[in-house]
Design an enzyme around this catalytic site. Structure first.
Site, PDB file in Angstrom:
ATOM      1  N   SER A   1       9.905   3.087   6.099  1.00  0.00           N
ATOM      2  CA  SER A   1      10.354   1.700   5.903  1.00  0.00           C
ATOM      3  C   SER A   1       9.215   0.800   5.446  1.00  0.00           C
ATOM      4  CB  SER A   1      10.968   1.167   7.201  1.00  0.00           C
ATOM      5  OG  SER A   1       9.978   1.131   8.212  1.00  0.00           O
TER       6      SER A   1
ATOM      7  N   GLY B   1      -2.643  -7.884  -3.168  1.00  0.00           N
ATOM      8  CA  GLY B   1      -1.412  -8.261  -3.843  1.00  0.00           C
ATOM      9  C   GLY B   1      -0.861  -7.203  -4.758  1.00  0.00           C
TER      10      GLY B   1
ATOM     11  N   GLU C   1      -9.172  -8.447  -9.195  1.00  0.00           N
ATOM     12  CA  GLU C   1      -9.745  -7.386  -8.346  1.00  0.00           C
ATOM     13  C   GLU C   1     -10.492  -6.383  -9.227  1.00  0.00           C
ATOM     14  OE1 GLU C   1      -6.813  -5.749  -5.648  1.00  0.00           O
ATOM     15  OE2 GLU C   1      -6.317  -7.722  -4.862  1.00  0.00           O
TER      16      GLU C   1
ATOM     17  N   ASP D   1       2.795  12.758   6.797  1.00  0.00           N
ATOM     18  CA  ASP D   1       3.962  13.567   7.201  1.00  0.00           C
ATOM     19  C   ASP D   1       4.796  14.025   6.005  1.00  0.00           C
ATOM     20  OD1 ASP D   1       3.028  12.755   9.629  1.00  0.00           O
ATOM     21  OD2 ASP D   1       4.852  11.749  10.277  1.00  0.00           O
TER      22      ASP D   1
ATOM     23  N   HIS E   1     -12.059   2.682   0.135  1.00  0.00           N
ATOM     24  CA  HIS E   1     -12.219   1.265  -0.194  1.00  0.00           C
ATOM     25  C   HIS E   1     -13.661   0.883   0.101  1.00  0.00           C
ATOM     26  CE1 HIS E   1     -11.629  -3.003  -0.545  1.00  0.00           C
ATOM     27  NE2 HIS E   1     -10.385  -2.800  -0.938  1.00  0.00           N
TER      28      HIS E   1
ATOM     29  N   ARG F   1     -13.095   0.983  -8.095  1.00  0.00           N
ATOM     30  CA  ARG F   1     -13.424   1.269  -6.697  1.00  0.00           C
ATOM     31  C   ARG F   1     -14.259   2.524  -6.466  1.00  0.00           C
ATOM     32  NH1 ARG F   1      -7.960   0.016  -3.626  1.00  0.00           N
ATOM     33  NH2 ARG F   1      -8.202  -2.161  -4.186  1.00  0.00           N
TER      34      ARG F   1
ATOM     35  N   HIS G   1      -8.886   5.016   2.223  1.00  0.00           N
ATOM     36  CA  HIS G   1      -7.944   3.919   1.996  1.00  0.00           C
ATOM     37  C   HIS G   1      -6.623   4.355   1.385  1.00  0.00           C
ATOM     38  CE1 HIS G   1      -6.723  -0.177   1.156  1.00  0.00           C
ATOM     39  NE2 HIS G   1      -6.669   0.044  -0.150  1.00  0.00           N
TER      40      HIS G   1
ATOM     41  N   ARG H   1      -7.153   5.108  -8.407  1.00  0.00           N
ATOM     42  CA  ARG H   1      -6.157   4.039  -8.578  1.00  0.00           C
ATOM     43  C   ARG H   1      -6.813   2.702  -8.879  1.00  0.00           C
ATOM     44  NH1 ARG H   1      -3.945   0.189  -4.930  1.00  0.00           N
ATOM     45  NH2 ARG H   1      -4.977   1.167  -3.161  1.00  0.00           N
TER      46      ARG H   1
ATOM     47  N   LEU I   1       1.238  -1.196  -4.655  1.00  0.00           N
ATOM     48  CA  LEU I   1       2.477  -1.896  -4.312  1.00  0.00           C
ATOM     49  C   LEU I   1       3.382  -1.945  -5.541  1.00  0.00           C
ATOM     50  CD1 LEU I   1       1.143  -4.835  -2.084  1.00  0.00           C
ATOM     51  CD2 LEU I   1       2.272  -2.748  -1.338  1.00  0.00           C
TER      52      LEU I   1
HETATM   53  P1  FAD Z   1       4.025   2.661   3.771  1.00  0.00           P
HETATM   54  O1  FAD Z   1       4.031   1.214   3.567  1.00  0.00           O
HETATM   55  O2  FAD Z   1       2.835   3.242   4.446  1.00  0.00           O
HETATM   56  O3  FAD Z   1       5.317   3.050   4.615  1.00  0.00           O
HETATM   57  C1  FAD Z   1       5.496   4.362   5.089  1.00  0.00           C
HETATM   58  C2  FAD Z   1       6.626   4.360   6.088  1.00  0.00           C
HETATM   59  O4  FAD Z   1       6.965   5.697   6.427  1.00  0.00           O
HETATM   60  C3  FAD Z   1       6.304   3.680   7.410  1.00  0.00           C
HETATM   61  O5  FAD Z   1       7.417   2.933   7.793  1.00  0.00           O
HETATM   62  C4  FAD Z   1       6.087   4.845   8.376  1.00  0.00           C
HETATM   63  O6  FAD Z   1       6.379   4.542   9.721  1.00  0.00           O
HETATM   64  C5  FAD Z   1       7.106   5.820   7.818  1.00  0.00           C
HETATM   65  N1  FAD Z   1       6.867   7.219   8.177  1.00  0.00           N
HETATM   66  C6  FAD Z   1       5.774   7.972   7.985  1.00  0.00           C
HETATM   67  N2  FAD Z   1       5.976   9.213   8.424  1.00  0.00           N
HETATM   68  C7  FAD Z   1       7.239   9.258   8.901  1.00  0.00           C
HETATM   69  C8  FAD Z   1       8.027  10.269   9.501  1.00  0.00           C
HETATM   70  N3  FAD Z   1       7.578  11.507   9.718  1.00  0.00           N
HETATM   71  N4  FAD Z   1       9.291   9.954   9.882  1.00  0.00           N
HETATM   72  C9  FAD Z   1       9.791   8.703   9.707  1.00  0.00           C
HETATM   73  N5  FAD Z   1       9.068   7.718   9.142  1.00  0.00           N
HETATM   74  C10 FAD Z   1       7.817   7.991   8.737  1.00  0.00           C
HETATM   75  N6  FAD Z   1      -1.962  -1.771  -2.366  1.00  0.00           N
HETATM   76  C11 FAD Z   1      -1.796  -2.714  -3.310  1.00  0.00           C
HETATM   77  O7  FAD Z   1      -1.200  -2.457  -4.355  1.00  0.00           O
HETATM   78  N7  FAD Z   1      -2.276  -3.974  -3.107  1.00  0.00           N
HETATM   79  C12 FAD Z   1      -2.940  -4.328  -1.980  1.00  0.00           C
HETATM   80  O8  FAD Z   1      -3.331  -5.477  -1.830  1.00  0.00           O
HETATM   81  C13 FAD Z   1      -3.145  -3.345  -0.981  1.00  0.00           C
HETATM   82  N8  FAD Z   1      -3.845  -3.622   0.136  1.00  0.00           N
HETATM   83  C14 FAD Z   1      -3.927  -2.680   1.129  1.00  0.00           C
HETATM   84  C15 FAD Z   1      -4.569  -3.000   2.317  1.00  0.00           C
HETATM   85  C16 FAD Z   1      -4.601  -2.085   3.359  1.00  0.00           C
HETATM   86  C17 FAD Z   1      -5.284  -2.435   4.647  1.00  0.00           C
HETATM   87  C18 FAD Z   1      -3.994  -0.816   3.195  1.00  0.00           C
HETATM   88  C19 FAD Z   1      -3.996   0.188   4.301  1.00  0.00           C
HETATM   89  C20 FAD Z   1      -3.399  -0.485   1.991  1.00  0.00           C
HETATM   90  C21 FAD Z   1      -3.363  -1.411   0.957  1.00  0.00           C
HETATM   91  N9  FAD Z   1      -2.747  -1.096  -0.258  1.00  0.00           N
HETATM   92  C22 FAD Z   1      -2.612  -2.060  -1.212  1.00  0.00           C
HETATM   93  C23 FAD Z   1      -2.051   0.173  -0.439  1.00  0.00           C
HETATM   94  C24 FAD Z   1      -0.552  -0.074  -0.193  1.00  0.00           C
HETATM   95  O9  FAD Z   1      -0.404  -0.955   0.899  1.00  0.00           O
HETATM   96  C25 FAD Z   1       0.189   1.199   0.124  1.00  0.00           C
HETATM   97  O10 FAD Z   1      -0.136   2.209  -0.777  1.00  0.00           O
HETATM   98  C26 FAD Z   1       1.694   0.934   0.039  1.00  0.00           C
HETATM   99  O11 FAD Z   1       2.014  -0.111   0.912  1.00  0.00           O
HETATM  100  C27 FAD Z   1       2.463   2.183   0.360  1.00  0.00           C
HETATM  101  O12 FAD Z   1       3.813   1.835   0.544  1.00  0.00           O
HETATM  102  P2  FAD Z   1       4.822   2.959   1.008  1.00  0.00           P
HETATM  103  O13 FAD Z   1       6.110   2.291   1.198  1.00  0.00           O
HETATM  104  O14 FAD Z   1       4.717   4.104   0.111  1.00  0.00           O
HETATM  105  O15 FAD Z   1       4.231   3.451   2.428  1.00  0.00           O
HETATM  106  C1  SIN Z   2      -7.537  -5.033  -1.410  1.00  0.00           C
HETATM  107  O1  SIN Z   2      -6.992  -6.087  -1.137  1.00  0.00           O
HETATM  108  O2  SIN Z   2      -8.745  -4.910  -1.638  1.00  0.00           O
HETATM  109  C2  SIN Z   2      -6.709  -3.796  -1.433  1.00  0.00           C
HETATM  110  C3  SIN Z   2      -6.060  -3.726  -2.741  1.00  0.00           C
HETATM  111  C4  SIN Z   2      -5.566  -2.345  -3.014  1.00  0.00           C
HETATM  112  O3  SIN Z   2      -5.677  -1.438  -2.191  1.00  0.00           O
HETATM  113  O4  SIN Z   2      -5.081  -2.171  -4.125  1.00  0.00           O
END
Ligand code: FAD
Ligand code: SIN
Length: 535
Positions: A12, A48, A113, A219, A240, A286, A347, A382, A388
């Site tokens: 989610s 962002g 960035e 997972d 990062h 990066r 990261h 990346r 995002l």
């Molecule tokens: P996630 O948002 O990680 O969601 C994964 C979901 O899967 C979670 O709900 C988790 O609970 C669920 N899950 C996992 N395993 C299981 C399982 N076995 N069973 C059920 N549920 C499970 N990217 C950008 O583009 N811009 C940014 O500014 C940026 N800043 C970041 C800052 C930080 C601190 C971090 C950690 C990352 C950042 N990133 C950024 C990277 C970006 O946030 C992620 O790559 C992106 O949010 C991934 O989205 P997702 O929906 O694929 O996974």
């Molecule tokens: C950050 O805000 O530096 C993270 C951005 C990203 O992971 O793309």
């Protein structure tokens, strides 16, 4: 217990929620998520979403920056796809209620960035992810076709393996849902679906120091690998460059947007150094910045370097980065007055479950989006804030493809056996789990970090093999728990990273090895694929 649904979405975060919202128009959707709904990497995103909105920007400029960062390994069609679709998807997020920061004239305020030659990061101050996640959750709450199962952990995908037995000879493998642990009562559910979407995020927790929250244990990658799906490019783990160096701060991220706002990386003596490594200085891609910091720290013996933004007006800093300002202040660092001590941390996983331009994996009925995937967008490194963007664009595409698939196929489900827990017991040896988990994280940090070598990778491989066998034996005789599922997956993902890193005998993007310090286009301009032949 058994749940039947049209679509199962695992995860989610931004990818899962945006996909589920679109699927809700096409049938019944079950989202399973292992903690509370909002806990995800998405929730912590600061910088962002990269997208072309500035009048002086263009799709071709964003494409070019992405390809350059990816160091020759991006798939151009995938890059073009996310860049061209980006503005539409960002506007959709604004429509469902994300209050992106805007200029006085109402246009998006665009940040800068690393690796971007122009301002193109749409953001909500420095807490973009939290606001996006909340808006998506609010929209999901209003969809009666979506049921969210919190505290439910997917254990394994359901394929021919469970139906025909192990080592069957099915030519094309299918996915019919997943076995899911209900953490509240330890029951395992059979969730049967016409199409399944993996959106379970990344695997930063495989390293000792990471910006990722506890859920990021790889997972989805491990489940897909066990089910026989194709896994690509796991050697490209992004570090990062700037996380807070403080014993209690748990690798809190200091967004690259702070450098985009004018902050400079400096040594303990206030000397800048990035100009010696790349023409873009502190705003280089990066991989280059993280390696430069690593080299400076090795040279000086210092434990950290510093990020200095003190030359900017105090009120401007507080207004643009309220979350970072407050959090650093909590650790008694006033970023408006003193440089911030920073170090790199794991990261983002550029590799993952390989998908095509329609979010389809190599298993029929299984689609994937977000950080769990390798779509070809990121190549060997990346570009900032493209994650995002990728999650929302491929979340949309996964919904279209899963809906088409469900319409065309899978009228008849095979009979799916209940979860088999014969021969398992409640163990009292839980200390083994926490010990093994720490050992994996230490091995990965010490031997499979920013700078690698054959010797370190081989050492990691032999230790991980042993841990992997022990964990698998323990898993086979123990009743499943969330901790055990995660440990098993961390062991698998660590092995996938090391095996991929050993295969690539060159240095490219995020994979740098002292044994092959140069890029070798002739031999290695291709993805590293790992696929289990027998399941
Ligand atoms: P996630 O948002 O990680 O969601 C994964 C979901 O899967 C979670 O709900 C988790 O609970 C669920 N899950 C996992 N395993 C299981 C399982 N076995 N069973 C059920 N549920 C499970 N990217 C950008 O583009 N811009 C940014 O500014 C940026 N800043 C970041 C800052 C930080 C601190 C971090 C950690 C990352 C950042 N990133 C950024 C990277 C970006 O946030 C992620 O790559 C992106 O949010 C991934 O989205 P997702 O929906 O694929 O996974
Ligand atoms: C950050 O805000 O530096 C993270 C951005 C990203 O992971 O793309």
């Amino acid at each position: 217990m058994r749940i039947e649904t049209d679509f199962l979405v695992i995860g989610s975060g931004m990818a899962g929620l945006s996909c589920a919202l679109k699927l809700a128009r096409r049938g019944k959707v079950a989202i399973v998520t292992k903690k509370e709904k909002a806990e995800s990497n998405t929730n912590y995103a600061q910088g962002g979403i990269a997208a072309v909105f500035d009048p002086t920007d263009s799709f071709s400029k964003h494409i070019q920056d992405t390809l350059e960062a990816g160091d020759g390994l991006c798939q151009r069609e995938a890059v073009e796809l996310i860049v061209r679709e980006g503005p539409k998807r960002v506007d959709e997020l604004a429509e469902i209620g994300v209050q992106f920061t805007r200029k006085n004239d109402g246009r998006y305020d665009l940040g800068r960035e690393g690796g971007h030659h122009i301002d193109r990061i749409v953001h909500v101050k420095d807490h973009t992810g939290r606001d996006v996640e909340n808006a998506l959750l609010e929209a999901v709450k209003n969809e009666s076709a979506i049921e969210v199962y919190e505290n439910h952990t997917a254990i394994d995908l359901i394929t021919e393996h469970q139906i025909l037995g192990p080592y069957n000879r099915a030519a094309q493998r299918h996915c019919w849902g997943a076995y899911v642990l209900d953490d509240r009562n330890s029951n395992v559910l059979r969730v049967q679906s016409r199409a399944t979407v993996l959106a379970s995020g990344g695997c930063g927790q495989v390293y000792l120091h990471t910006t990722n929250p506890a859920i990021a244990t790889g997972d989805g990658i491990a489940m897909a690998y066990r089910a026989g799906a194709r896994i690509a490019n796991m050697e490209f783990m992004q570090f990062h460059p700037t996380t807070l160096y403080h014993a209690e701060a748990d690798s809190f991220l200091i967004s690259e947007a702070v450098r985009g706002f004018g902050a400079r990386l400096v040594t303990r003596n206030g000397q800048t150094f990035m100009e010696h490594y790349h023409p873009m200085g502190s705003l280089a891609p990066r991989d280059i910045v993280a390696r430069a910091i690593d080299a400076e720290l090795k040279k000086s013996g210092d434990p950290c370097i510093y990020l200095d933004i003190t030359h900017k007006k105090s009120q401007e800093i507080k207004n643009r980065f309220p979350h970072i300002y407050e959090n650093c202040l909590y650790y008694k660092i006033d970023i408006t007055r003193e440089p911030i001590p920073v170090v790199p941390a794991a990261h983002y996983s550029c590799g993952g479950v390989q998908t095509d331009l329609h979010s389809a994996t190599s298993l029929s009925g299984l689609f994937a989006c977000g950080e769990v995937t390798c779509t070809g967008v990121h190549g060997a490194n990346r570009l900032a804030s493209n994650s995002l963007l990728e999650a929302v664009v491929f979340g949309h595409l996964a919904a279209e493809s899963a809906a088409d698939f469900a319409r065309r196929e899978a009228e008849h489900y095979p009979a799916i056996p209940p979860w088999d827990e014969s021969g398992t017991f409640n163990s009292e040896e839980w200390v083994l789990i926490s010990h093994d988990r720490m050992e994996i994280k230490n091995i990965m940090w010490d031997y499979v970090g920013i700078v690698r070598s054959n010797l370190r990778l081989e050492r990691a491989l032999s230790r991980l093999r042993l841990i992997g066998q022990e964990v698998e034996n323990f898993y086979r005789r123990t009743k499943v728990t969330n901790e055990l599922i995660e440990l098993r997956n961390l062991a698998t993902v660590a092995m996938l990273i090391v095996r991929s890193a050993l295969t690539r005998k060159e240095s490219r993007g995020l994979h740098y090895t002292t044994d092959y310090p140069r890029r070798d286009d002739e031999a290695y301009r291709r993805d590293t694929i790992i696929e289990k032949k027998e399941i």
